[in-house]
Enzyme design. Structure first.
Site, PDB file in Angstrom:
ATOM      1  N   LYS A  73     -12.101 -44.020  52.918  1.00 50.10           N
ATOM      2  CA  LYS A  73     -10.873 -44.724  53.342  1.00 50.10           C
ATOM      3  C   LYS A  73     -10.041 -43.830  54.251  1.00 50.10           C
ATOM      4  O   LYS A  73      -9.469 -44.293  55.240  1.00 50.10           O
ATOM      5  CB  LYS A  73     -10.046 -45.131  52.117  1.00 50.10           C
ATOM      6  N   LYS A  95     -28.658 -58.172  51.390  1.00 47.35           N
ATOM      7  CA  LYS A  95     -27.951 -59.049  50.451  1.00 47.35           C
ATOM      8  C   LYS A  95     -26.871 -59.877  51.116  1.00 47.35           C
ATOM      9  O   LYS A  95     -26.409 -59.555  52.207  1.00 47.35           O
ATOM     10  CB  LYS A  95     -27.403 -58.219  49.297  1.00 47.35           C
ATOM     11  N   LYS A 105     -19.803 -60.404  52.186  1.00 45.63           N
ATOM     12  CA  LYS A 105     -18.744 -60.844  53.096  1.00 45.63           C
ATOM     13  C   LYS A 105     -18.780 -60.071  54.412  1.00 45.63           C
ATOM     14  O   LYS A 105     -18.670 -60.649  55.482  1.00 45.63           O
ATOM     15  CB  LYS A 105     -17.390 -60.670  52.410  1.00 45.63           C
TER      16      LYS A 105
HETATM   17  P1  ADP Z   1     -18.318 -59.156  48.788  1.00 45.04           P
HETATM   18  O1  ADP Z   1     -17.449 -58.129  49.447  1.00 45.04           O
HETATM   19  O2  ADP Z   1     -19.562 -59.417  49.546  1.00 45.04           O
HETATM   20  O3  ADP Z   1     -17.606 -60.407  48.416  1.00 45.04           O
HETATM   21  P2  ADP Z   1     -18.000 -57.581  46.474  1.00 45.04           P
HETATM   22  O4  ADP Z   1     -18.546 -56.240  46.809  1.00 45.04           O
HETATM   23  O5  ADP Z   1     -16.523 -57.788  46.501  1.00 45.04           O
HETATM   24  O6  ADP Z   1     -18.765 -58.596  47.417  1.00 45.04           O
HETATM   25  O7  ADP Z   1     -18.580 -58.006  45.057  1.00 45.04           O
HETATM   26  C1  ADP Z   1     -17.882 -58.637  44.044  1.00 45.04           C
HETATM   27  C2  ADP Z   1     -18.877 -58.884  42.919  1.00 45.04           C
HETATM   28  O8  ADP Z   1     -19.920 -59.763  43.338  1.00 45.04           O
HETATM   29  C3  ADP Z   1     -19.575 -57.603  42.462  1.00 45.04           C
HETATM   30  O9  ADP Z   1     -19.698 -57.638  41.051  1.00 45.04           O
HETATM   31  C4  ADP Z   1     -20.938 -57.663  43.123  1.00 45.04           C
HETATM   32  O10 ADP Z   1     -21.919 -57.028  42.387  1.00 45.04           O
HETATM   33  C5  ADP Z   1     -21.189 -59.158  43.201  1.00 45.04           C
HETATM   34  N1  ADP Z   1     -21.983 -59.477  44.396  1.00 45.04           N
HETATM   35  C6  ADP Z   1     -21.558 -59.490  45.673  1.00 45.04           C
HETATM   36  N2  ADP Z   1     -22.555 -59.844  46.520  1.00 45.04           N
HETATM   37  C7  ADP Z   1     -23.652 -60.051  45.757  1.00 45.04           C
HETATM   38  C8  ADP Z   1     -25.012 -60.448  46.026  1.00 45.04           C
HETATM   39  N3  ADP Z   1     -25.435 -60.703  47.253  1.00 45.04           N
HETATM   40  N4  ADP Z   1     -25.872 -60.565  44.983  1.00 45.04           N
HETATM   41  C9  ADP Z   1     -25.447 -60.311  43.728  1.00 45.04           C
HETATM   42  N5  ADP Z   1     -24.201 -59.944  43.404  1.00 45.04           N
HETATM   43  C10 ADP Z   1     -23.299 -59.819  44.387  1.00 45.04           C
END
Ligand code: ADP
Ligand code: TRP
Length: 329
Positions: free
Chosen positions: A111, A194, A197
């Protein structure tokens, strides 16, 4: 009953990965554990969001988790900033954390590199606030991903140090609760690892059937199976993995056989996959709409959650004040 706590960052909307990777596991956990699920809106202050966005993003994520099936009668779901007790514990824990160790936390270093003109003290003490989130409920299990391991180590250090300094056995050491036993990794539609976002490859839980179908139909594929029973390249494996997650076993087997005997048409497979993803998302999407439109109810749920969380936090805080040598409230 063991206490489980999970913190969610209010960064936009939930996608299919969040649902299968986290939310669905939380829904199961609420029947087996004493669960606290909270929205970490104080943590989001490290990047100075606009005031009007703060309320909105917390409410959005609250509504979406409720729509996934988190039940406020079973679990305590609350917004971090509704529980001021956390901050008193944060102060006490900060007295036992050292500059050197906080500066060594990888997420801090990252960060600090990303926002060099805003390396604030809140950023530095992010792990202490997270420790306070956890220790205030004396949680034993915390579902977190790999990226949070260092923060979890700091939380354990905070618990251990407090116990050592005051010669008590008060805070249990919280353990990482691996979701991998029940949760699956949801791949993206663009052939990369995966769904995430920041990768811009998400199917969101608020999306309408038409938009979902369009995204699935556009998923990256290749020229098709070339020889019987061949290994699937990553882009195709991803489609099959999605099918394993969203479709029935029979559907999966049907298309897997078609792959194996080289008669698979990706268009057919995608159509089926799109229909099955729509069927998964549609009821959640409708609940998101319903819950978001009833702001009074959402407010009531947030208030109820905060009340329960404050009660639990205050119970801990009273003991902490007594142990440190302060008058209790
Ligand atoms: P994002 O930023 O992509 O929304 P986060 O890192 O904030 O994802 O994840 C929030 C929760 O969702 C975490 O517990 C993470 O393990 C789960 N998660 C996010 N993306 C995936 C994925 N593609 N497959 C499985 N679990 C996921
Ligand atoms: N740091 C976590 C994340 O980035 C969010 C979080 C804040 C959290 N406080 C927590 C997670 C306490 C678990 C427990 O995802």
């Amino acid at each position: 009953m063991e206490t489980v706590l999970s913190g969610m960052r209010p960064t936009g909307n939930l996608h299919l990965g969040n649902y299968f990777g986290a939310a669905r596991s939380f829904v199961k956990m609420q029947d087996e554990y004493n669960c606290y699920f909270f929205i970490a809106d104080w943590h989001s202050l490290t990047t100075h969001p606009k005031p009007e966005d703060i309320q909105k993003s917390a409410r959005t994520i609250l509504a979406e988790y409720l729509a996934c099936g988190i039940d406020p009668d079973k679990a305590t779901i609350y917004i971090q900033s509704d529980v001021p007790e956390t901050l008193e514990l944060y102060l006490y824990l900060n007295m036992n954390c050292y500059l050197g160790e906080l500066e060594r936390v990888t997420t801090f270093k990252e960060k600090a590199r990303k926002q060099p003109d805003n390396v604030n003290a809140g950023l530095l003490t992010y792990p202490t606030l997270m420790a306070a989130d956890i220790l205030q409920h004396r949680a034993l299990k915390v579902p977190v991903g790999k990226d949070q391991e260092q923060n979890m180590e700091m939380a354990r250090k905070c618990a251990r140090r407090f116990n050592n300094i005051y010669g008590v056995d008060f805070f249990p050491e919280p353990q990482n609760f691996s979701l991998s036993a029940t949760a699956v990794k949801v791949p993206g539609l663009d052939g990369t690892g995966k769904m995430g976002k920041s990768d811009g490859n998400c199917i969101y839980l608020y999306e309408e059937d038409k938009a979902i179908t369009k995204k699935v139909m556009r998923a990256v594929t290749d020229e098709g199976p070339q020889s019987p029973n061949s290994e699937k390249p990553e882009v195709i494996q991803n489609l099959f993995t999605l099918m394993q997650i969203a479709s029935t076993e029979d559907t999966y087997k049907y298309f897997d056989e078609k792959w194996n005997d080289c008669t698979l048409r990706y268009g057919d497979m995608k159509k089926q996959l799109a229909a099955d993803i729509c069927a998964t998302i549609a009821p959640i999407r409708e609940r998101i709409k319903e819950i978001s439109s009833d702001t009074e109810k959402l407010d009531r749920i947030a208030r109820l959650g905060a009340e329960k969380a404050r009660e639990s936090s205050l119970r801990t805080l009273q003991e902490v004040r007594r142990i440190i040598g302060f008058r209790t409230y």
